[in-house]
Scaffold this active site. Structure first.
Site, short mmCIF file in Angstrom:
data_model
loop_
_atom_site.label_atom_id
_atom_site.label_comp_id
_atom_site.label_asym_id
_atom_site.label_seq_id
_atom_site.Cartn_x
_atom_site.Cartn_y
_atom_site.Cartn_z
N GLY A 13 22.39 -5.25 -18.27
CA GLY A 13 21.85 -6.55 -18.64
C GLY A 13 20.89 -6.46 -19.82
O GLY A 13 20.60 -5.36 -20.31
N ASP A 38 27.02 -2.63 -6.76
CA ASP A 38 27.21 -4.08 -6.62
C ASP A 38 26.11 -4.63 -5.72
O ASP A 38 26.11 -4.38 -4.51
CB ASP A 38 28.61 -4.35 -6.04
CG ASP A 38 28.87 -5.83 -5.86
OD1 ASP A 38 27.98 -6.65 -6.20
OD2 ASP A 38 29.96 -6.18 -5.37
N ALA A 62 20.55 -9.34 -11.53
CA ALA A 62 20.28 -10.68 -11.01
C ALA A 62 21.47 -11.58 -11.32
O ALA A 62 22.30 -11.26 -12.17
CB ALA A 62 19.02 -11.28 -11.64
N ASP A 104 10.02 -18.23 -14.47
CA ASP A 104 9.21 -19.46 -14.53
C ASP A 104 9.93 -20.62 -13.82
O ASP A 104 9.29 -21.62 -13.51
CB ASP A 104 8.93 -19.84 -15.99
CG ASP A 104 10.19 -20.05 -16.80
OD1 ASP A 104 11.16 -19.28 -16.62
OD2 ASP A 104 10.23 -21.01 -17.61
N TYR A 127 19.14 -21.59 -8.97
CA TYR A 127 18.70 -20.30 -9.50
C TYR A 127 17.22 -20.07 -9.18
O TYR A 127 16.83 -19.03 -8.64
CB TYR A 127 18.94 -20.26 -11.02
CG TYR A 127 18.26 -19.13 -11.73
CD1 TYR A 127 18.76 -17.83 -11.65
CD2 TYR A 127 17.11 -19.33 -12.49
CE1 TYR A 127 18.13 -16.78 -12.29
CE2 TYR A 127 16.47 -18.30 -13.15
CZ TYR A 127 16.98 -17.02 -13.05
OH TYR A 127 16.36 -15.99 -13.69
#
Ligand SMILES: NC(=O)c1ccc[n+]([C@@H]2O[C@H](COP(=O)([O-])OP(=O)(O)OC[C@H]3O[C@@H](n4cnc5c(N)ncnc54)[C@H](OP(=O)(O)O)[C@@H]3O)[C@@H](O)[C@H]2O)c1
Length: 290
Positions: A13, A38, A62, A104, A127
């Site tokens: 990522g 995973d 994530a 945030d 999310y």
């Protein structure tokens, strides 16, 4: 002295990629991308931690597709809520430290001044809710864990606002960009550099600073400001400010998501640079490949 073993999840990522590189001087890094670990598979997480016996787990994996999460609730929850809890339990079992990242988007954005860590949370989207559940799962375990909330992460690789704006800028004469959402852009490398500085302190210093922190660049911006800074001082494309209401998306976003970093600064003795300085460094750095 024995070099610590550091397990980095989500190592492909934006943040995980930088972490895997930048943590290498501090220990033996096990870079676990999705193929290797995973995070939707609870048994695989347990097996990976028990196999690697890390001193430090840095969870950069994530579910980050904010709009898709509105539909893929189970997948988002598995990665963002369940996996951090399992990592925390496994870390506690072996006395390891866990570093984890949150967002945030746990806030509803109704404030107009930076959010402290203990401000009431009220996520507006799936999310944000799953990330908040992840924070709570880690706290409930009660081991050594540092959770860093950050915002608007970008890099020269992966999928992010910076790369989207660059692509659109090459294709269009005009870009219409939301100007009524305020937050702070964060280069993944700045976040990873800060994390590496903390990791270099060693596990005892990290363990005693367990808790929730806001880790975020200085300053603030709208998406419109961020787009203008990415494109630079050019005549085309013209960047036109628009309202959130003119660009409907499946997931609601907070209108204001600036994270106050006083607790981080007091605990660790430094602050991240202004977002414009990090962006300039990022734009001047060599291109990266996925
Ligand atoms: N991106 C943002 O704007 C933002 C804002 C605030 C907070 N954060 C938080 O910052 C942290 C790092 O985010 P990021 O920006 O680096 O996100 P990212 O670039 O989307 O990276 C997430 C990584 O998780 C991996 N992943 C997805 N599903 C997985 C699975 N089932 N098992 C294992 N790994 C899986 C992805 O793998 P693939 O590469 O294979 O897809 C990807 O490498 C996250 O905790 C995120 O919630 C991000």
């Amino acid at each position: 002295m024995r070099r610590p073993t550091i397990l980095v999840t989500g190592s492909n990522g934006q943040l995980g990629f930088e972490l895997a590189r930048l943590l290498a001087p501090s220990g033996k890094v096990i870079a676990a991308d999705r193929a290797r670990l995973d995070l939707a598979d609870a048994d695989a997480i347990v097996a990976a931690v028990r196999g690697a016996k890390p001193d430090l787990i840095v969870n950069a994996g994530a579910y980050t597709a904010v709009d898709l999460a509105e539909k893929e609730v189970q997948q988002a929850a598995a990665l963002n809520a369940r996996a951090p809890g399992i990592l925390a339990e496994e870390a506690k079992r072996i006395g390891a430290v866990l570093i984890h990242y949150s967002t945030d988007y746990v806030f509803d954005g109704t404030r107009t001044t930076p959010y402290p860590e203990d401000a009431p949370t009220a996520p507006l989207n799936v999310y944000g809710q799953t990330k908040l559940d992840g924070e709570r799962a880690i706290a409930a375990v009660g081991g050594y864990a540092l959770v860093f909330r950050t915002s608007w992460v970008y890099a020269l690789r992966g999928r992010n606002f910076l790369l989207t704006i660059r692509r659109l800028a090459a294709e269009r004469d005009e870009l219409r960009i939301v100007s009524d959402q305020i937050g702070v852009p964060n280069w993944s490398r700045s976040l990873a550099e800060a994390t590496a500085r903390l990791v270099a302190l060693g596990n005892p210093a990290l363990a005693e600073r367990s808790g929730l922190y806001h880790l975020c660049a200085s300053g603030e911006a709208s998406w419109f400001d961020f787009a203008r800074a990415i494109v630079g001082d050019v005549a085309t494309p013209r960047i036109v400010p628009i309202a959130t209401a003119d660009y409907p998306l499946p997931a609601r976003r907070p209108a204001y998501g600036v994270l106050g970093t006083a607790r981080f600064e007091a605990a660790f003795g430094f602050a991240l640079p202004d977002w414009r300085d990090s962006l300039a460094r990022c734009l001047a750095s060599p291109p990266e490949r996925d």
